[in-house]
Enzyme design. Structure first.
Site, PDB file in Angstrom:
ATOM      1  NE  ARG A 103      -1.285   9.640  -6.899  1.00  0.00           N
ATOM      2  CZ  ARG A 103      -1.648   8.420  -7.306  1.00  0.00           C
ATOM      3  NH1 ARG A 103      -1.266   7.978  -8.481  1.00  0.00           N
ATOM      4  NH2 ARG A 103      -2.391   7.643  -6.528  1.00  0.00           N
ATOM      5  CG  HIS A 130      -2.063   5.787  -1.709  1.00  0.00           C
ATOM      6  ND1 HIS A 130      -2.955   6.831  -1.909  1.00  0.00           N
ATOM      7  CD2 HIS A 130      -2.148   5.015  -2.834  1.00  0.00           C
ATOM      8  CE1 HIS A 130      -3.523   6.688  -3.097  1.00  0.00           C
ATOM      9  NE2 HIS A 130      -3.060   5.600  -3.672  1.00  0.00           N
ATOM     10  CD  GLN A 133      -5.510   1.759  -2.916  1.00  0.00           C
ATOM     11  OE1 GLN A 133      -5.439   2.401  -3.952  1.00  0.00           O
ATOM     12  NE2 GLN A 133      -6.343   0.735  -2.783  1.00  0.00           N
ATOM     13  CG  ASP A 221       2.390  -1.036  -4.003  1.00  0.00           C
ATOM     14  OD1 ASP A 221       2.022  -1.015  -5.201  1.00  0.00           O
ATOM     15  OD2 ASP A 221       2.804  -0.016  -3.405  1.00  0.00           O
ATOM     16  CB  CYS A 261      -2.844  -0.152  -4.008  1.00  0.00           C
ATOM     17  SG  CYS A 261      -1.110  -0.370  -4.442  1.00  0.00           S
ATOM     18  NE  ARG A 289      -8.163   5.166  -3.773  1.00  0.00           N
ATOM     19  CZ  ARG A 289      -7.137   5.592  -4.528  1.00  0.00           C
ATOM     20  NH1 ARG A 289      -6.451   4.751  -5.265  1.00  0.00           N
ATOM     21  NH2 ARG A 289      -6.766   6.870  -4.504  1.00  0.00           N
TER      22      ARG A 289
HETATM   23  N1  NVA Z   1       3.644   2.307  -4.169  1.00  0.00           N
HETATM   24  C1  NVA Z   1       2.990   2.682  -5.383  1.00  0.00           C
HETATM   25  C2  NVA Z   1       1.524   2.846  -5.152  1.00  0.00           C
HETATM   26  C3  NVA Z   1       0.730   3.177  -6.379  1.00  0.00           C
HETATM   27  C4  NVA Z   1      -0.724   3.345  -6.097  1.00  0.00           C
HETATM   28  C5  NVA Z   1       3.598   3.980  -5.890  1.00  0.00           C
HETATM   29  O1  NVA Z   1       3.848   4.887  -5.079  1.00  0.00           O
HETATM   30  O2  NVA Z   1       3.852   4.083  -7.086  1.00  0.00           O
HETATM   31  N1   CP Z   2      -4.007   2.817  -6.505  1.00  0.00           N
HETATM   32  C1   CP Z   2      -3.837   4.034  -7.068  1.00  0.00           C
HETATM   33  O1   CP Z   2      -3.644   5.041  -6.383  1.00  0.00           O
HETATM   34  O2   CP Z   2      -3.919   4.022  -8.418  1.00  0.00           O
HETATM   35  P1   CP Z   2      -3.537   5.230  -9.398  1.00  0.00           P
HETATM   36  O3   CP Z   2      -2.036   5.387  -9.327  1.00  0.00           O
HETATM   37  O4   CP Z   2      -3.987   4.763 -10.746  1.00  0.00           O
HETATM   38  O5   CP Z   2      -4.241   6.469  -8.951  1.00  0.00           O
END
Ligand code: NVA
Ligand code: CP
Length: 302
Positions: A103, A130, A133, A221, A261, A289
């Site tokens: 990540r 993502h 997800q 989101d 998400c 997930r």
């Molecule tokens: N768009 C959000 C998704 C989190 C799962 C982010 O990148 O923070």
């Molecule tokens: N939806 C998601 O990826 O959650 P986290 O940021 O908690 O991993």
């Protein structure tokens, strides 16, 4: 199946459906109490350069349930945060481990990691996409609606990593997609170009109610993603109204489901009332997930 899962753009429709079918089987096994140690003795390295609750816990418990183990590497206490080149991290982890989940911010970092790694690399979120997800989202929609093909998903909010992945994932499985976002926060141009290949299946508009009309699933989101916290006040003004609320639900199909998400900001991208009314669907999505990523790990690392 390809060596890596870097973005849904790389996967065929058949590969996406194979992951979903495998995820359903793994979920059924877990619910029935049937052990499934298909990755016994295998190790997943998990690199996190951003925060996480769901992704970390689902990958870590997922690999344990498959008989393997996980190593958590944060940028704060590994050499990654001290600028060790990703090319070197890839080659070192490939000597020790059987898979890498990452990540991070730039999609290029994940692509370079995969290029230099001899073991599978799984994208656990970048600024661009993502994919894990969206595999869980598709699994959840199929569970609740009994099919994917022909359904319409409407995403309301920032044209961010989630919007990019939803567009690609949904179109590839035969769903229609409409995106309601401000003109200045549209999805990535590469993704919009991809969507041009699906005439009559895709819409991107600033008009929320038009986008939500007859939707079978509504998705939203946060207005400011990880790394954009400093832009929050500016974004709050632009995204005001880009919210799943009763008015939006009223124009969607009767029985439309809601997906998020998570983490969710009640009163911003979704009202507390709609969130709670659809909490079962949203937390099924969070649970999935685990199953979807176990399917990805199984298919890539077996
Ligand atoms: N768009 C959000 C998704 C989190 C799962 C982010 O990148 O923070
Ligand atoms: N939806 C998601 O990826 O959650 P986290 O940021 O908690 O991993």
């Amino acid at each position: 199946m390809k060596k890596d899962l870097l973005k849904l753009l790389d996967l065929s429709s058949e590969e996406i459906l194979e992951i979903l079918d495998t995820a359903d089987q793994l979920k059924a096994m877990r619910k029935a109490g049937i052990q499934h140690p298909f990755l016994a003795g295998k190790t997943l390295a998990m690199i996190f350069e951003k925060s996480s609750t769901r992704t970390r816990v689902s990958f870590e418990t997922g690999i344990y349930q498959l008989g393997g183990n996980a190593i958590y590497l944060s940028d704060k206490d590994s050499q990654i945060g001290r600028n060790e080149p990703v090319q070197d991290t890839a080659r070192v982890l490939s000597r020790f481990c059987d898979g890498i989940m990452i990540r991070t911010f730039a999609q290029e970092e994940v692509e370079t990691l995969a290029q230099y790694a001899t073991i599978p690399v799984i994208n656990g979120l970048t600024d661009f996409c993502h994919p894990c997800q969206v595999l869980a989202d598709l699994m959840t929609i199929r569970e609740h609606k009994g099919k994917l093909e022909g359904l319409k998903l409407c995403y309301i909010g920032d044209g961010n990593n989630m919007a990019n992945s939803l567009i690609v994932g949904c179109l590839k499985v035969g769903m229609k997609v409409s995106i309601a976002c401000p003109e200045t926060y549209k999805p990535d141009p590469e993704v919009l170009k991809f969507a041009e290949g699906y005439p009559g299946m895709f819409q991107c508009t600033p008009d929320i109610l038009d986008a939500a009309k007859d939707a079978d699933a509504l998705y939203t989101d946060v207005w400011a993603s990880m790394g954009q916290e400093g832009e929050f006040n500016e974004r709050k003004k632009v995204f005001e109204g880009y919210q799943i609320n009763d008015a939006v639900m009223a124009v969607a199909h009767e029985g439309a489901m809601v997906q998020h998400c998570l983490p969710a900001h009640r009163g911003e991208e979704i009202t507390a009332e709609v969130f709670e009314a659809h909490a079962d669907e949203i937390f099924d999505e969070a649970e999935n997930r685990l199953h979807a990523q176990k399917a990805v790990m199984y298919l890539l690392m077996k």
